[in-house]
Design a protein around this motif. Structure first.
Motif, PDB file in Angstrom:
ATOM      1  N   LYS A   1       0.781  -1.149  -0.015  1.00  0.00           N
ATOM      2  CA  LYS A   1       0.052   0.048   0.165  1.00  0.00           C
ATOM      3  C   LYS A   1       0.676   1.317  -0.013  1.00  0.00           C
ATOM      4  CE  LYS A   1      -3.932  -2.341   2.366  1.00  0.00           C
ATOM      5  NZ  LYS A   1      -4.864  -2.072   3.476  1.00  0.00           N
ATOM      6  N   THR A   2       0.381   2.115  -0.350  1.00  0.00           N
ATOM      7  CA  THR A   2       0.835   3.766  -0.426  1.00  0.00           C
ATOM      8  C   THR A   2       1.037   4.155   1.348  1.00  0.00           C
ATOM      9  OG1 THR A   2       0.386   4.312  -2.374  1.00  0.00           O
ATOM     10  CG2 THR A   2       1.088   6.115  -0.914  1.00  0.00           C
ATOM     11  N   LEU A   3       1.981   4.437   1.651  1.00  0.00           N
ATOM     12  CA  LEU A   3       1.972   5.016   2.915  1.00  0.00           C
ATOM     13  C   LEU A   3       2.272   6.627   3.364  1.00  0.00           C
ATOM     14  CD1 LEU A   3       4.450   2.307   4.611  1.00  0.00           C
ATOM     15  CD2 LEU A   3       1.909   2.347   4.498  1.00  0.00           C
ATOM     16  N   ASN A   4       1.759   7.246   4.178  1.00  0.00           N
ATOM     17  CA  ASN A   4       2.260   8.712   4.318  1.00  0.00           C
ATOM     18  C   ASN A   4       2.897   9.028   5.737  1.00  0.00           C
ATOM     19  OD1 ASN A   4      -0.033   8.532   5.968  1.00  0.00           O
ATOM     20  ND2 ASN A   4      -1.312  10.089   4.658  1.00  0.00           N
TER      21      ASN A   4
ATOM     22  N   HIS B   1       1.409   4.101   8.564  1.00  0.00           N
ATOM     23  CA  HIS B   1       0.123   4.648   8.203  1.00  0.00           C
ATOM     24  C   HIS B   1      -0.017   4.532   6.796  1.00  0.00           C
ATOM     25  CE1 HIS B   1      -3.430   7.381   7.633  1.00  0.00           C
ATOM     26  NE2 HIS B   1      -3.609   6.737   8.765  1.00  0.00           N
ATOM     27  N   ALA B   2      -0.987   3.561   6.459  1.00  0.00           N
ATOM     28  CA  ALA B   2      -1.395   3.591   4.818  1.00  0.00           C
ATOM     29  C   ALA B   2      -2.541   4.723   4.535  1.00  0.00           C
ATOM     30  CB  ALA B   2      -2.150   2.313   4.480  1.00  0.00           C
ATOM     31  N   GLY B   3      -2.004   5.557   3.509  1.00  0.00           N
ATOM     32  CA  GLY B   3      -2.726   6.669   3.273  1.00  0.00           C
ATOM     33  C   GLY B   3      -2.046   7.473   2.122  1.00  0.00           C
ATOM     34  N   THR B   4      -2.808   8.281   1.516  1.00  0.00           N
ATOM     35  CA  THR B   4      -2.140   9.392   0.716  1.00  0.00           C
ATOM     36  C   THR B   4      -2.267  10.921   0.939  1.00  0.00           C
ATOM     37  OG1 THR B   4      -4.332   9.289  -0.698  1.00  0.00           O
ATOM     38  CG2 THR B   4      -2.763   7.841  -1.116  1.00  0.00           C
ATOM     39  N   GLY B   5      -1.472  11.478   0.241  1.00  0.00           N
ATOM     40  CA  GLY B   5      -1.485  13.058   0.605  1.00  0.00           C
ATOM     41  C   GLY B   5      -0.917  13.178   2.191  1.00  0.00           C
ATOM     42  N   LYS B   6      -1.121  14.412   2.685  1.00  0.00           N
ATOM     43  CA  LYS B   6      -0.520  14.991   4.030  1.00  0.00           C
ATOM     44  C   LYS B   6      -1.066  13.963   5.096  1.00  0.00           C
ATOM     45  CE  LYS B   6      -0.092  18.877   7.146  1.00  0.00           C
ATOM     46  NZ  LYS B   6      -0.550  20.113   7.260  1.00  0.00           N
TER      47      LYS B   6
ATOM     48  N   PHE C   1       8.799   9.767  10.111  1.00  0.00           N
ATOM     49  CA  PHE C   1       8.729  10.366   8.851  1.00  0.00           C
ATOM     50  C   PHE C   1       7.223  10.705   8.125  1.00  0.00           C
ATOM     51  CE2 PHE C   1       8.415  10.097   4.055  1.00  0.00           C
ATOM     52  CZ  PHE C   1       9.431  11.334   3.556  1.00  0.00           C
ATOM     53  N   TYR C   2       6.898  12.112   8.147  1.00  0.00           N
ATOM     54  CA  TYR C   2       5.554  12.256   7.835  1.00  0.00           C
ATOM     55  C   TYR C   2       5.602  12.844   6.152  1.00  0.00           C
ATOM     56  CZ  TYR C   2       4.573  12.765  12.775  1.00  0.00           C
ATOM     57  OH  TYR C   2       4.390  12.741  14.289  1.00  0.00           O
ATOM     58  N   SER C   3       4.721  12.358   5.568  1.00  0.00           N
ATOM     59  CA  SER C   3       4.432  13.089   4.251  1.00  0.00           C
ATOM     60  C   SER C   3       3.699  14.491   4.349  1.00  0.00           C
ATOM     61  CB  SER C   3       3.525  12.160   3.354  1.00  0.00           C
ATOM     62  OG  SER C   3       3.952  10.740   3.047  1.00  0.00           O
ATOM     63  N   THR C   4       3.988  15.416   3.609  1.00  0.00           N
ATOM     64  CA  THR C   4       3.457  16.616   3.577  1.00  0.00           C
ATOM     65  C   THR C   4       2.445  17.092   2.327  1.00  0.00           C
ATOM     66  OG1 THR C   4       5.227  17.580   2.556  1.00  0.00           O
ATOM     67  CG2 THR C   4       5.153  17.611   4.874  1.00  0.00           C
ATOM     68  N   SER C   5       2.348  15.944   1.606  1.00  0.00           N
ATOM     69  CA  SER C   5       1.468  15.818   0.114  1.00  0.00           C
ATOM     70  C   SER C   5       1.606  14.544  -0.482  1.00  0.00           C
ATOM     71  CB  SER C   5       2.157  17.217  -0.623  1.00  0.00           C
ATOM     72  OG  SER C   5       3.386  17.018  -1.384  1.00  0.00           O
ATOM     73  N   ASN C   6       0.867  14.449  -1.588  1.00  0.00           N
ATOM     74  CA  ASN C   6       1.125  13.206  -2.436  1.00  0.00           C
ATOM     75  C   ASN C   6       2.508  12.964  -2.937  1.00  0.00           C
ATOM     76  OD1 ASN C   6      -1.454  12.222  -2.341  1.00  0.00           O
ATOM     77  ND2 ASN C   6      -2.368  13.620  -3.800  1.00  0.00           N
ATOM     78  N   ALA C   7       3.173  14.042  -3.187  1.00  0.00           N
ATOM     79  CA  ALA C   7       4.747  13.966  -3.643  1.00  0.00           C
ATOM     80  C   ALA C   7       5.783  13.287  -2.834  1.00  0.00           C
ATOM     81  CB  ALA C   7       5.226  15.494  -4.010  1.00  0.00           C
ATOM     82  N   ASP C   8       5.293  12.992  -1.630  1.00  0.00           N
ATOM     83  CA  ASP C   8       6.301  12.480  -0.764  1.00  0.00           C
ATOM     84  C   ASP C   8       5.517  11.235  -0.042  1.00  0.00           C
ATOM     85  OD1 ASP C   8       4.883  14.249   1.199  1.00  0.00           O
ATOM     86  OD2 ASP C   8       6.662  14.967   1.918  1.00  0.00           O
ATOM     87  N   ASN C   9       4.497  10.524  -0.545  1.00  0.00           N
ATOM     88  CA  ASN C   9       4.016   9.392  -0.167  1.00  0.00           C
ATOM     89  C   ASN C   9       4.984   8.117  -0.631  1.00  0.00           C
ATOM     90  OD1 ASN C   9       0.656  10.414  -0.992  1.00  0.00           O
ATOM     91  ND2 ASN C   9       1.729  10.641   1.005  1.00  0.00           N
ATOM     92  N   PHE C  10       5.062   7.266  -0.051  1.00  0.00           N
ATOM     93  CA  PHE C  10       6.021   5.943  -0.162  1.00  0.00           C
ATOM     94  C   PHE C  10       5.546   4.645  -0.100  1.00  0.00           C
ATOM     95  CE2 PHE C  10       6.092   7.467   4.214  1.00  0.00           C
ATOM     96  CZ  PHE C  10       6.198   6.437   4.735  1.00  0.00           C
TER      97      PHE C  10
END
Length: 135
Positions: free
Chosen positions: A21-24, A107-112, A77-86
């Motif tokens: 899954k995509t994580l944020n 945490h599975a999620g997209t975006g911030k 490590f926190y994503s601040t937008s979709n650009a840094d999801n991993f």
């Protein structure tokens, strides 16, 4: 070869964690922020961000008396937008003895990443009492 209950990358090695899954968000206990430790976050094969000993050790709240005062702590490590999801994390050790970490959380999620605040049990109990007396 690591036969312990902990995630360890020894000198010159790396451990890759691929997630379906995509994580944020990712967090882990960085037990000993040793020279040559690197955390890297990827979306497939695209590098999002890397953090090394030099980035994290100066801000560690706890440091050891041995090993030149290397730091310790739980890092986030926190994503601040979709650009840094991993969806991939690479843990590597390029110098020194090893890179030890444990208590990995994701945490599975997209975006911030937006953490959810959970009230303390006593607050919930108090709110339940007030709600029942207002009827």
């Amino acid at each position: 070869m690591n036969t312990s209950n902990y995630l360890v990358a020894f000198q010159g090695d790396k451990v890759t964690i691929d997630i379906e899954k995509t994580l944020n968000y990712s967090g882990s206990n960085w037990d000993a922020i040793s020279s040559g430790n690197i955390f890297s976050f990827y979306m497939n094969d695209r590098l999002i961000q890397s953090f090394s000993t030099a980035d994290v050790n100066p801000v560690a709240l706890v440091s050891a008396a041995q090993h030149e005062g290397e730091g310790k702590g739980f890092v986030h490590f926190y994503s601040t937008s979709n650009a840094d999801n991993f969806n991939r994390i690479v843990i590597e050790q390029n110098d020194g003895s090893g890179f030890e970490s444990d208590n990995h959380s994701f945490h599975a999620g997209t975006g911030k990443f937006a953490p959810t605040l959970v009230p303390e049990p006593s607050i919930v109990l108090g709110l339940a009492t007030i709600g029942s007396t207002l009827r």
